[in-house]
Structures are given as structure tokens and as C-alpha cells.
Design a protein around this motif. Structure first.
Motif, PDB file in Angstrom:
ATOM      1  N   ILE A 191      91.193  16.902   3.037  1.00  0.00           N
ATOM      2  CA  ILE A 191      92.622  17.242   3.127  1.00  0.00           C
ATOM      3  C   ILE A 191      93.429  16.222   2.334  1.00  0.00           C
ATOM      4  O   ILE A 191      92.972  15.112   2.073  1.00  0.00           O
ATOM      5  CB  ILE A 191      93.124  17.276   4.591  1.00  0.00           C
ATOM      6  CG1 ILE A 191      92.997  15.888   5.265  1.00  0.00           C
ATOM      7  CG2 ILE A 191      92.364  18.306   5.386  1.00  0.00           C
ATOM      8  CD1 ILE A 191      94.267  15.165   5.504  1.00  0.00           C
ATOM      9  N   SER A 192      94.625  16.605   1.967  1.00  0.00           N
ATOM     10  CA  SER A 192      95.596  15.659   1.414  1.00  0.00           C
ATOM     11  C   SER A 192      96.886  15.839   2.184  1.00  0.00           C
ATOM     12  O   SER A 192      97.160  16.922   2.719  1.00  0.00           O
ATOM     13  CB  SER A 192      95.822  15.886  -0.083  1.00  0.00           C
ATOM     14  OG  SER A 192      96.407  17.158  -0.311  1.00  0.00           O
ATOM     15  N   GLY A 193      97.661  14.779   2.275  1.00  0.00           N
ATOM     16  CA  GLY A 193      98.901  14.850   3.041  1.00  0.00           C
ATOM     17  C   GLY A 193      99.534  13.491   3.152  1.00  0.00           C
ATOM     18  O   GLY A 193      99.314  12.609   2.308  1.00  0.00           O
ATOM     19  N   GLY A 194     100.317  13.285   4.202  1.00  0.00           N
ATOM     20  CA  GLY A 194     101.017  12.019   4.359  1.00  0.00           C
ATOM     21  C   GLY A 194     101.361  11.747   5.804  1.00  0.00           C
ATOM     22  O   GLY A 194     101.334  12.640   6.662  1.00  0.00           O
ATOM     23  N   SER A 195     101.709  10.487   6.063  1.00  0.00           N
ATOM     24  CA  SER A 195     102.073  10.061   7.411  1.00  0.00           C
ATOM     25  C   SER A 195     103.492  10.511   7.729  1.00  0.00           C
ATOM     26  O   SER A 195     104.401  10.363   6.914  1.00  0.00           O
ATOM     27  CB  SER A 195     101.988   8.529   7.516  1.00  0.00           C
ATOM     28  OG  SER A 195     100.726   8.063   7.096  1.00  0.00           O
TER      29      SER A 195
END
Length: 464
Positions: free
Chosen positions: A278-282
Motif C-alpha cells: 500500500i501507499s499512503g500517509g499518516s
């Protein structure tokens, strides 16, 4: 004289009689009684305990560690800058460069763990034990990504070693010792506490360090961070400083990650990096508001890699990862650090928030088949149908163009799905080939990429 004395005595007697009468007849009676028995307990007016602050006994941890930490000397030969004499003679004299660091013996047979940057570009490695015995060392393997390397020496006796602890169980505020041998004297011990966990110094969410305030200076790299039992919880790797000297912030690779890396090296000869896919952010207040979600803690899933463990398990774009294996996730480095200690094929349990409800998803980690290529974007191992579409016999597929250069590529007919067949004249079959080609490229060498555009035509691009 007698008259004066008589006057003084009469005055004193009168004062005593007056005071006694006041006490008996005038002063109000008090109900207070002072208990003077042996059972009396007197407490201070404040509610502060008088117990002395007890500091932990770190002597056992030091005794269990100092003899297992070694000095590592790295000698490399380089051509160096030509002198005036070399210029006239037409010769280039080799220059000897030396670097030093520390290492930790992890079993009695002489396997030693250290940092990759300690042994990088070495022509000769020497390890000196705490008893001043020196041995030639060979590199078993290394991993630049985690900055971990494994060495081996042949000693004539069983060696003292440090056992691994579970770094996931280490707690903020816990006492630790940093042990190194930076000056080839004997092992040096400094003490501190764990200041933070899952620190990412790169800003790319690819690292997960233990932060400590135990004093660590250049030369301590590769040394041990141990708990009060003398068990290894980290490999000291970096300091944060504008001067190059210790100022209160030092960082260690968690022992769970270091252990997984060296086990992979010993078993497979290389590192088997498992990925979630997955890719994403906090999440935080600003990011959550931008996305239009109510949660302010967790990892927002922005995209899911095709054919990854996450996709196969049903993780979707928009999911918010709250926990992994019952460990709370508040920043991406929490996720990175936990997965970094796992192998391909290991299973992790995610707790995700989807449309306001919590779901539990079991994900099997897969091999990393994606890579970010500078100037281009993310690439992935191509399947046969991907190659067949462009009549290519080899190559990797572009799955996401670099946002900064996407317009340029699209103007030239290069889109997601296009195939890269060659980098710097090296035939590309997989992302491993891409990584090796980039590793072999010098800083001064241009980047040459051969691609197949949307019309099926091969094109070459040179970047300086």
C-alpha cells in the motif's frame, strides 16, 4: 546596692505571679493533646514522599556486553588526487584511507553485526576484540537499505556474544546502555533512556529507528544498544548533530529488523523484503480535513499495489489502518518498522476503519516488485501480457509517473503501462535489475533510459 537587688527580685516575683494568674484564669483552654508515646507517627506538611530515587543497576548489563563489542577497522585503497610528481611521471599513486566503527558478536562462532556504512568500499577489514586480539574479517553480506552488514572472523576459541531481545517490547523511558569500541582501546559504555520509537530520519517513511539520549559519537556506529539485562535491542547507527558530535539525539536500528536482515543473509545470501503493498500517509488534523475524514490517527491508504498481499486480502483505497498485529499505528514509521522485521510469506493482521466501522484483515506479505526510478516514477515487474502488448521480450512496467515530470512523459507518448527495457545499456528484466543498474551508475554518469512508447516504438532518453 542591697536596695537595687531587692527591687529586681520583687519585680521578677511580681511578673511570675502575674503570668501564672493569666495562664490559670484568663487564657482559653485548648483541646489539643500532644501524644509523645513510642507509637507516634509524624508526617511532613507536604504530600511528597521522602523515599530516595532508585537508579537501576546497570553493571550486569555492562558485564554481559563489553566483551562482545568489537572495534572494526576499514582500510580502502583509492587513486586519490594526483600530486605534482604524479602528474609529471604519468603515474597515479594509490592512497590508503581508513575508517573505524564498532560491531557486535552475535554468536560464539564469530559472526559480527555492524553497519553497512562502517564496512562500505572496504579492501581490508580488521576486527579487534576487547582483549586486544585482532582478526581479519570477511563480509558475509550487507543491506544498504537498513544499513546492516554481517561479518565473520575465524577465532581459535568460542567468543562471548550478545543475545537478541524483542525490540517491539522496548518501552519509551526504559533505561538502555550504548556500548561501542570507537578508539580501539576497550569497549566504552554510556547510559540513557529510550526517548522515542519508530523515528524516520529520511522523511520517506522507509526507516524506523529507536531514539535514545545515551551518548553516541562517530566510531560508535555498529555498536550495541542493550537493555538492563544486557540483551540487544538495537544497533547504534546515527546521530543528529550540526557539529558532528553528540548533542543528545542518537538512533539505533531495532534488533528485530537487524535480526531479520542477518537471518536472510545467512539463509538466502540476500535480504528478502516483504511488503504490505500500500501507499499512503499518516493522518493528522490538516490531512484529515483535506481528505474529508473524521479520523486523525492511523495510516490512510491512498493506493493499493496490484497483485500485492494487500490487494489479495481486500485492503482498499480509503481504508485507515489503525493497528497491525494488535500494535497501535499512528505514523507510517510504525508500519514500516513492524513490517521491516517480517519476511516474504509472513502474515500480519490489520485492523482498519472503513466507512466508520472496524474490520480485521489478514495480509500475507509479498516480495517487493515495485521500485521508484528517479525522473520516471514507480515501476513494477512486468507480466507476460504486459510485454506482449508492446511486443517486448524484457522490461519493467511503469505503474505511476513521477508527478513532477508526468506532463513531459505524456507529451512524448510515455504513459502508465509503458515498458522500460534498458538503463545505461543494461538489459532490464526486473526491478532488481533496475536497482543494480542505478547502484552501478556513478554520480557523474548520465542516466540513459530506453523505453517503448504507446505506439510500440523504442525511444532513448539521456538525463544529466
Amino acid at each position: 546596692m542591697k536596695k537595687i537587688l531587692s527591687l529586681v527580685l520583687v519585680s521578677a516575683l511580681g511578673g511570675a505571679l502575674t503570668l501564672g494568674a493569666y495562664k490559670i484564669f484568663v487564657e482559653p483552654k485548648s483541646d489539643f493533646t500532644l501524644n509523645t508515646t513510642a507509637d507516634s507517627t509524624f508526617l511532613p506538611a507536604t504530600n511528597v514522599s521522602n523515599l530516595a530515587f532508585e537508579t537501576p543497576d546497570l553493571t550486569l548489563a555492562a558485564e554481559n556486553t563489553v566483551n562482545a563489542v568489537v572495534h572494526v577497522k576499514n582500510v580502502s585503497i583509492s587513486s586519490g588526487q594526483m600530486s605534482l610528481q604524479d602528474l609529471f611521471s604519468g603515474n597515479s599513486s594509490p592512497r590508503t584511507q581508513m575508517g573505524t566503527g564498532s560491531g557486535v558478536i552475535i554468536n560464539a562462532d564469530g559472526y559480527i553485526i555492524t553497519n553497512n556504512h562502517v564496512i562500505n568500499n572496504s579492501d581490508e577489514l580488521t576486527v579487534t576484540l576487547n582483549n586486544n586480539k585482532a582478526y581479519k574479517a570477511e563480509i558475509v553480506g550487507s543491506d544498504p537499505k537498513t544499513d546492516i552488514a554481517l561479518l565473520k572472523i575465524k577465532a581459535d576459541e568460542d567468543l562471548p556474544f550478545v543475545t537478541f531481545a524483542d525490540s517491539d517490547q522496548a518501552k519509551i523511558g526504559e533505561w538502555v546502555l550504548a556500548v561501542g569500541n570507537p578508539f580501539n582501546l576497550t569497549s566504552t559504555v554510556t547510559a540513557g533512556i529510550i526517548s522515542a520509537k519508530a523515528r524516520d530520519l529520511s522523511g520517506t517513511s522507509s526507516q524506523s529507528f529507536i531514539q535514545t539520549d545515551a551518548a553516541v559519537n562517530p566510531g560508535n556506529s555498529g555498536g550495541a544498544l542493550v537493555n538492563t539485562k544486557g540483551e540487544l535491542i538495537g544497533i547504534n547507527t546515527a546521530i543528529s548533530s550540526q557539529t558532528g558530535s553528540y548533542i543528545g539525539y542518537s538512533f539505533a536500528v531495532p534488533s528485530n529488523i537487524a535480526r531479520r536482515v542477518i537471518e536472510d543473509i545467512m539463509e538466502f545470501g540476500n535480504v528478502q523484503n516483504g511488503i504490505l503493498g500500500i501507499s499512503g500517509g499518516s493522518l493528522n488534523s490538516a490531512f484529515s480535513e483535506k481528505l474529508g475524514v473524521n479520523d486523525t490517527e492511523g495510516i490512510y491508504v491512498d493506493s493499493v499495489v496490484e497483485e500485492s498481499g494487500a490487494e489479495k486480502a481486500g485492503v482498499k483505497k480509503g481504508d485507515i489502518i489503525k493497528e497491525i498485529d494488535n500494535v497501535k499505528v499512528s505514523k507510517f514509521a510504525d508500519l514500516t518498522g513492524h513490517i521491516g522485521a517480517k519476511r516474504v510469506g509472513d502474515q500480519v493482521t490489520l485492523k482498519v476503519s472503513r466507512d466508520g466501522s472496524l474490520k480485521t484483515i489478514n495480509v500475507t506479505l509479498t516480495r517487493n516488485e515495485t521500485l521508484t526510478l528517479p525522473l520516471v516514477g514507480r515501476v513494477k515487474n512486468a507480466k507476460q501480457e504486459d510485454l506482449k502488448k508492446f511486443k517486448a521480450s524484457n522490461g519493467v512496467k511503469i505503474i505511476e509517473l513521477d508527478e513532477k515530470y508526468a506532463e513531459y512523459w505524456k507529451k512524448n507518448g510515455i504513459n502508465e503501462g509503458s515498458i522500460i527495457t534498458s538503463i545505461n545499456d543494461t538489459k532490464i528484466n526486473s526491478v532488481d535489475d533496475v536497482q543494480q543498474a542505478m547502484k552501478n551508475k556513478s554520480d557523474y554518469e548520465p542516466l540513459r533510459i530506453e523505453l517503448i512508447n504507446s505506439k510500440g516504438e523504442k525511444e532513448r532518453y539521456n538525463f544529466r
